[in-house]
Design an enzyme around this catalytic site. Structure first.
Site, PDB file in Angstrom:
ATOM      1  N   GLU A 238      41.587  61.998  68.016  1.00  0.00           N
ATOM      2  CA  GLU A 238      40.216  61.580  67.708  1.00  0.00           C
ATOM      3  C   GLU A 238      40.091  61.243  66.223  1.00  0.00           C
ATOM      4  OE1 GLU A 238      37.300  64.672  68.065  1.00  0.00           O
ATOM      5  OE2 GLU A 238      35.636  63.328  67.648  1.00  0.00           O
TER       6      GLU A 238
ATOM      7  N   GLU B 225      27.849  65.157  71.791  1.00  0.00           N
ATOM      8  CA  GLU B 225      28.265  66.064  70.718  1.00  0.00           C
ATOM      9  C   GLU B 225      27.332  65.873  69.531  1.00  0.00           C
ATOM     10  OE1 GLU B 225      32.082  65.304  68.828  1.00  0.00           O
ATOM     11  OE2 GLU B 225      32.546  67.439  68.970  1.00  0.00           O
TER      12      GLU B 225
HETATM   13  O1  LIG Z   1      33.615  65.134  66.346  1.00  0.00           O
HETATM   14  C1  LIG Z   1      33.907  66.320  66.070  1.00  0.00           C
HETATM   15  O2  LIG Z   1      33.531  66.924  65.059  1.00  0.00           O
HETATM   16  C2  LIG Z   1      34.699  67.076  67.089  1.00  0.00           C
HETATM   17  O3  LIG Z   1      34.933  66.235  68.203  1.00  0.00           O
HETATM   18  C3  LIG Z   1      35.988  67.595  66.589  1.00  0.00           C
HETATM   19  O4  LIG Z   1      36.885  67.739  67.401  1.00  0.00           O
HETATM   20  C4  LIG Z   1      36.238  67.956  65.173  1.00  0.00           C
HETATM   21  O5  LIG Z   1      35.268  68.832  64.751  1.00  0.00           O
HETATM   22 MG   LIG Z   2      33.953  64.406  68.228  1.00  0.00          MG
END
Ligand SMILES: O=C(O)[C@@H](O)C(=O)CO
Ligand SMILES: [Mg+2]
Length: 271
Positions: free
Chosen positions: A143, A240
Site C-alpha cells: 500500500e 478507513e
Molecule cells: O492507510 C493507512 O494508514 C493504513 O491502511 C495503513 O496500513 C498504515 O497505517
Molecule cells: Mg490505508
C-alpha cells in the site's frame, strides 16, 4: 455491487473495540478491517466475527516499534529476525481470524538513504513475505502511503509498488490502493484505477484533507465509486476514515448508495 469493509480501528470508536464488530454488522457491513489488532485477543475477535457473520478483510502486519516511529521492517538491514517474527505473528492472527490478506508495511527510509539504496533489502523481504504467506493461501498487499502522513516512508507511489509486484511476480502479491494516500502523493485517481485495475486487490477510501467521510474534501468519490461499479470491481473497499461526527450518521453516503445491508436494530448502540 461494491463491497464495503468497516475499519474498526477508526469507525465506531464510540464503543470499546470488541463491541465494534456487532455495531459494524448492525450498520450493514459484511466485513471489518483493523490496522494493528495485536493488542487484542485473536480468539475474542474470532468469536465476534463468527457471532456477527463478518469477514476480516485485511490486517496490517506488525510494524516494528510503532512508538519509535517504525512503520514496517522490510527496508531495515539487520532486522531479519524481527521481520520473521512479524510474519509469524501476522500469520497467527490472520489464521485465527480467517483473514485472507495482510498488508506488509514496507518501512521508512533510513537516515540519508534513498529508495534505490534500500531496494535490494526491500525486494528480498517482500519476496520472503509473499513466499511465506503463499503456503497459507494468504495475499500480501503493498500500500503506497503518503509522505504527508509519513515523511520518511519508503513506498509512496503506485508505480513503485507495481514495479516490485511485477518484478517479484508472486501470484499472492497484490496492490492495496488507498485513495486517501494516493490523492496526496500523485492524484490522477481515475486514470490510475483504469490503468492498473487488474493489479488492484483492495481499495481504501477517506476524504482529503482531514481523513473524514468520503463526502468531505477534494476527492469526488461519487465519480470514483461509479467508475469502480462500472468496471465491476470485486474487491473490498475499506472505509478507513475518522468520522467527522458520529459513525452511523456519517454513513449516510453508503446507505444512500445502498452499499450497506443493515441487520437488526442498527441503533442498538446509542452512538
Ligand atoms: O492507510 C493507512 O494508514 C493504513 O491502511 C495503513 O496500513 C498504515 O497505517
Ligand atoms: Mg490505508
Amino acid at each position: 455491487m461494491l463491497k464495503l469493509s468497516a475499519n474498526i480501528s477508526l469507525l465506531f470508536a464510540e464503543l470499546p473495540f470488541l463491541q465494534r464488530f456487532e455495531a459494524a454488522a448492525r450498520a450493514g457491513f459484511a466485513a471489518v478491517e483493523a490496522m494493528y489488532p495485536y493488542d487484542q485477543d485473536p480468539a475474542q475477535m474470532a468469536e465476534q466475527l463468527e457471532a456477527h457473520d463478518l469477514e476480516m478483510s485485511v490486517i496490517n502486519l506488525p510494524p516494528g516499534d510503532y512508538s519509535a516511529g517504525e512503520r514496517g521492517l522490510a527496508t531495515l538491514p539487520g532486522r531479519s529476525a524481527d521481520f520473521d517474527r512479524a510474519l509469524e505473528t501476522g500469520l497467527a492472527y490472520a489464521s485465527q481470524l480467517r483473514c485472507r490478506r495482510v498488508h506488509l508495511l514496507t518501512g521508512n527510509l533510513g537516515r540519508g538513504m534513498t529508495f534505490e539504496e534500500v531496494h535490494p533489502t526491500l525486494r528480498r523481504n517482500i519476496a520472503r513475505a509473499a513466499d511465506y504467506y503463499a503456503g497459507h493461501g494468504i495475499l500480501v498487499l503493498l500500500e503506497p502511503l503518503t509522505r504527508e502522513m509519513l515523511p520518511h516512508y519508503s513506498l509512496t507511489r503506485v508505480e513503485q509498488a507495481l514495479e516490485l509486484i511485477h518484478d517479484i511476480g508472486a501470484p499472492n502479491l497484490r496492490l492495496q490502493l488507498d485513495l486517501y494516500h494516493t490523492q496526496q502523493e500523485q492524484g490522477n485517481l481515475a486514470a490510475l484505477i483504469e490503468r492498473h485495475f487488474d493489479d488492484i486487490d483492495y481499495i481504501q477510501i477517506a476524504g482529503v484533507p482531514g481523513r473524514h467521510e468520503p463526502t468531505v474534501g477534494e476527492i469526488n468519490y461519487g465519480y470514483l465509486l461509479d467508475l469502480l461499479q462500472a468496471r465491476g470491481f470485486a474487491g473490498w473497499i475499506g472505509c478507513e476514515y475518522v468520522p467527522a461526527a458520529g459513525t452511523l450518521d456519517g454513513l449516510a453516503w453508503a446507505r444512500e448508495r445502498k452499499l450497506l445491508q443493515p441487520r437488526g436494530d442498527r441503533g442498538k448502540y446509542h452512538i
